[in-house]
Design a protein around this motif. Structure first.
Motif, PDB file in Angstrom:
ATOM      1  N   GLY A  47       1.947 -15.517  -0.214  1.00 33.84           N
ATOM      2  CA  GLY A  47       1.439 -14.201  -0.570  1.00 33.84           C
ATOM      3  C   GLY A  47       1.258 -13.269   0.616  1.00 33.84           C
ATOM      4  N   CYS A  48       1.620 -13.721   1.828  1.00 27.87           N
ATOM      5  CA  CYS A  48       1.491 -12.911   3.036  1.00 27.87           C
ATOM      6  C   CYS A  48       2.858 -12.771   3.703  1.00 27.87           C
ATOM      7  CB  CYS A  48       0.534 -13.570   4.035  1.00 27.87           C
ATOM      8  SG  CYS A  48      -1.168 -13.703   3.444  1.00 27.87           S
ATOM      9  N   SER A  57      -8.310 -13.829  -0.244  1.00 34.17           N
ATOM     10  CA  SER A  57      -7.283 -13.004  -0.892  1.00 34.17           C
ATOM     11  C   SER A  57      -6.627 -12.000   0.061  1.00 34.17           C
ATOM     12  CB  SER A  57      -7.903 -12.235  -2.065  1.00 34.17           C
ATOM     13  OG  SER A  57      -8.891 -11.329  -1.586  1.00 34.17           O
ATOM     14  N   ARG A  58      -6.869 -12.165   1.366  1.00 31.80           N
ATOM     15  CA  ARG A  58      -6.299 -11.207   2.314  1.00 31.80           C
ATOM     16  C   ARG A  58      -5.449 -11.896   3.370  1.00 31.80           C
ATOM     17  NH1 ARG A  58     -10.140  -7.161   4.895  1.00 31.80           N
ATOM     18  NH2 ARG A  58     -11.452  -8.947   5.328  1.00 31.80           N
ATOM     19  N   CYS A  59      -4.536 -11.109   3.944  1.00 31.03           N
ATOM     20  CA  CYS A  59      -3.642 -11.569   5.008  1.00 31.03           C
ATOM     21  C   CYS A  59      -4.038 -10.843   6.295  1.00 31.03           C
ATOM     22  CB  CYS A  59      -2.193 -11.222   4.670  1.00 31.03           C
ATOM     23  SG  CYS A  59      -1.633 -11.826   3.067  1.00 31.03           S
ATOM     24  N   ALA A  84      -8.658  -4.572  10.343  1.00 33.76           N
ATOM     25  CA  ALA A  84      -9.405  -5.563   9.563  1.00 33.76           C
ATOM     26  C   ALA A  84     -10.877  -5.215   9.409  1.00 33.76           C
ATOM     27  CB  ALA A  84      -9.265  -6.939  10.206  1.00 33.76           C
ATOM     28  N   SER A  85     -11.370  -5.432   8.201  1.00 26.44           N
ATOM     29  CA  SER A  85     -12.805  -5.442   7.947  1.00 26.44           C
ATOM     30  C   SER A  85     -13.218  -6.912   7.883  1.00 26.44           C
ATOM     31  CB  SER A  85     -13.131  -4.721   6.639  1.00 26.44           C
ATOM     32  OG  SER A  85     -12.439  -5.292   5.546  1.00 26.44           O
ATOM     33  N   ILE A  86     -14.458  -7.182   8.246  1.00 24.30           N
ATOM     34  CA  ILE A  86     -14.964  -8.559   8.278  1.00 24.30           C
ATOM     35  C   ILE A  86     -16.200  -8.627   7.391  1.00 24.30           C
ATOM     36  CG2 ILE A  86     -15.805 -10.438   9.757  1.00 24.30           C
ATOM     37  CD1 ILE A  86     -13.000  -9.561  10.586  1.00 24.30           C
ATOM     38  N   HIS A  87     -16.255  -9.620   6.490  1.00 20.10           N
ATOM     39  CA  HIS A  87     -17.331  -9.667   5.504  1.00 20.10           C
ATOM     40  C   HIS A  87     -18.160 -10.948   5.502  1.00 20.10           C
ATOM     41  CE1 HIS A  87     -15.930  -5.873   3.926  1.00 20.10           C
ATOM     42  NE2 HIS A  87     -14.698  -6.349   4.050  1.00 20.10           N
ATOM     43  N   SER A  88     -17.904 -11.859   6.431  1.00 15.79           N
ATOM     44  CA  SER A  88     -18.714 -13.083   6.516  1.00 15.79           C
ATOM     45  C   SER A  88     -18.478 -13.740   7.874  1.00 15.79           C
ATOM     46  CB  SER A  88     -18.339 -14.076   5.411  1.00 15.79           C
ATOM     47  OG  SER A  88     -17.038 -14.603   5.626  1.00 15.79           O
ATOM     48  N   LEU A  89     -19.368 -14.643   8.234  1.00 11.43           N
ATOM     49  CA  LEU A  89     -19.195 -15.389   9.477  1.00 11.43           C
ATOM     50  C   LEU A  89     -17.930 -16.234   9.422  1.00 11.43           C
ATOM     51  CD1 LEU A  89     -20.170 -16.233  12.276  1.00 11.43           C
ATOM     52  CD2 LEU A  89     -21.582 -17.989  11.151  1.00 11.43           C
ATOM     53  N   GLN A  90     -17.644 -16.842   8.265  1.00 14.69           N
ATOM     54  CA  GLN A  90     -16.438 -17.652   8.130  1.00 14.69           C
ATOM     55  C   GLN A  90     -15.185 -16.801   8.339  1.00 14.69           C
ATOM     56  OE1 GLN A  90     -18.923 -17.505   5.807  1.00 14.69           O
ATOM     57  NE2 GLN A  90     -19.901 -19.464   6.256  1.00 14.69           N
ATOM     58  N   ALA A 173      -5.289  -6.138   8.404  1.00 19.33           N
ATOM     59  CA  ALA A 173      -5.526  -6.933   7.203  1.00 19.33           C
ATOM     60  C   ALA A 173      -4.955  -6.198   5.995  1.00 19.33           C
ATOM     61  CB  ALA A 173      -7.009  -7.183   7.002  1.00 19.33           C
ATOM     62  N   ARG A 174      -4.488  -6.969   5.030  1.00 20.21           N
ATOM     63  CA  ARG A 174      -3.985  -6.419   3.774  1.00 20.21           C
ATOM     64  C   ARG A 174      -4.196  -7.424   2.677  1.00 20.21           C
ATOM     65  NH1 ARG A 174       2.484  -6.276   4.069  1.00 20.21           N
ATOM     66  NH2 ARG A 174       2.333  -6.546   1.844  1.00 20.21           N
ATOM     67  N   GLN A 175      -4.127  -6.981   1.441  1.00 19.85           N
ATOM     68  CA  GLN A 175      -4.270  -7.872   0.303  1.00 19.85           C
ATOM     69  C   GLN A 175      -3.046  -8.785   0.202  1.00 19.85           C
ATOM     70  OE1 GLN A 175      -6.902  -8.380  -1.914  1.00 19.85           O
ATOM     71  NE2 GLN A 175      -7.938  -7.141  -0.366  1.00 19.85           N
ATOM     72  N   ALA A 176      -3.282 -10.033  -0.111  1.00 18.47           N
ATOM     73  CA  ALA A 176      -2.176 -10.955  -0.360  1.00 18.47           C
ATOM     74  C   ALA A 176      -1.544 -10.582  -1.696  1.00 18.47           C
ATOM     75  CB  ALA A 176      -2.677 -12.390  -0.397  1.00 18.47           C
ATOM     76  N   SER A 177      -0.265 -10.844  -1.821  1.00 18.61           N
ATOM     77  CA  SER A 177       0.417 -10.514  -3.084  1.00 18.61           C
ATOM     78  C   SER A 177       0.378 -11.692  -4.045  1.00 18.61           C
ATOM     79  CB  SER A 177       1.835 -10.080  -2.837  1.00 18.61           C
ATOM     80  OG  SER A 177       2.542 -11.043  -2.094  1.00 18.61           O
TER      81      SER A 177
END
Length: 177
Positions: A47-48, A57-59, A84-90, A173-177
């Motif tokens: 998907g990437c 769900s992102r690449c 890229a945006s970052i939304h968690s420590l992981q 970063a982009r959404q995976a297809s």
């Protein structure tokens, strides 16, 4: 109006403000290097696109070419992506590993955070909520008009606000297809 529309409007406002303008000769060199390095990476895997790494769900893709923040965002947009945006420590740890995979030891890199529209109010250029931070202690400090976010700063490899005119590698970063 969706997140992509908001992102494009915000980005256009930042570019038109002139605060990120680069000298014309440097801009032309950046364009030629960027285009040469990416036109061949078009096949999809998991998907990437080829060369991109998937997290949820992102690449994500690390670009070693050093550019200003605004030129890094322009580059990402050319590939249906954004800084890229970052939304968690992981997710942050994953993105750090994306930067490291090319043999670098956690280099400084642009990600999509900015407070240029309103000082002290950080947003992601992709329009997603600014719901996670990993600032270096004492940051953001806005010393001398620092409105863009770099990662892997200092001994702890955390976040720093810095002038958007500085030249850094970047992460798209982009959404995976």
């Amino acid at each position: 109006m969706g997140p992509l529309s908001i992102s494009v409007l915000l980005f256009t406002a930042l570019v038109l403000s002139g605060g990120f303008a680069a000298p014309r000769a440097q801009e032309q060199r950046e364009k030629s290097v960027i285009i040469e390095g990416y036109m061949e990476n078009t096949s999809a895997t998991q998907g990437c696109p080829s060369g991109w790494q998937k997290f949820n769900s992102r690449c994500f893709h690390y670009i070693s070419q050093k550019t200003s923040w605004v030129h890094a965002q322009i580059h990402c947009i050319r590939f249906s992506a954004s800084l890229a945006s970052i939304h968690s420590l992981q997710e942050y740890r994953f993105v750090q590993n994306v930067t490291r995979r090319l043999g670098n030891n956690f280099p400084l890199a642009w990600i999509g955070g900015t407070d240029a529209p309103q000082e002290g109010k950080w947003i992601w250029v992709d329009g997603t909520p600014f719901d996670f931070t990993k600032w270096t202690p004492g940051e953001p400090n806005n010393r001398g008009g620092e409105n863009c976010l770099e990662m892997n700063f200092g001994d702890q490899k955390l976040w720093n606000d810095i002038s958007c005119k500085k030249y850094n590698p970047s992460v798209c970063a982009r959404q995976a297809s």
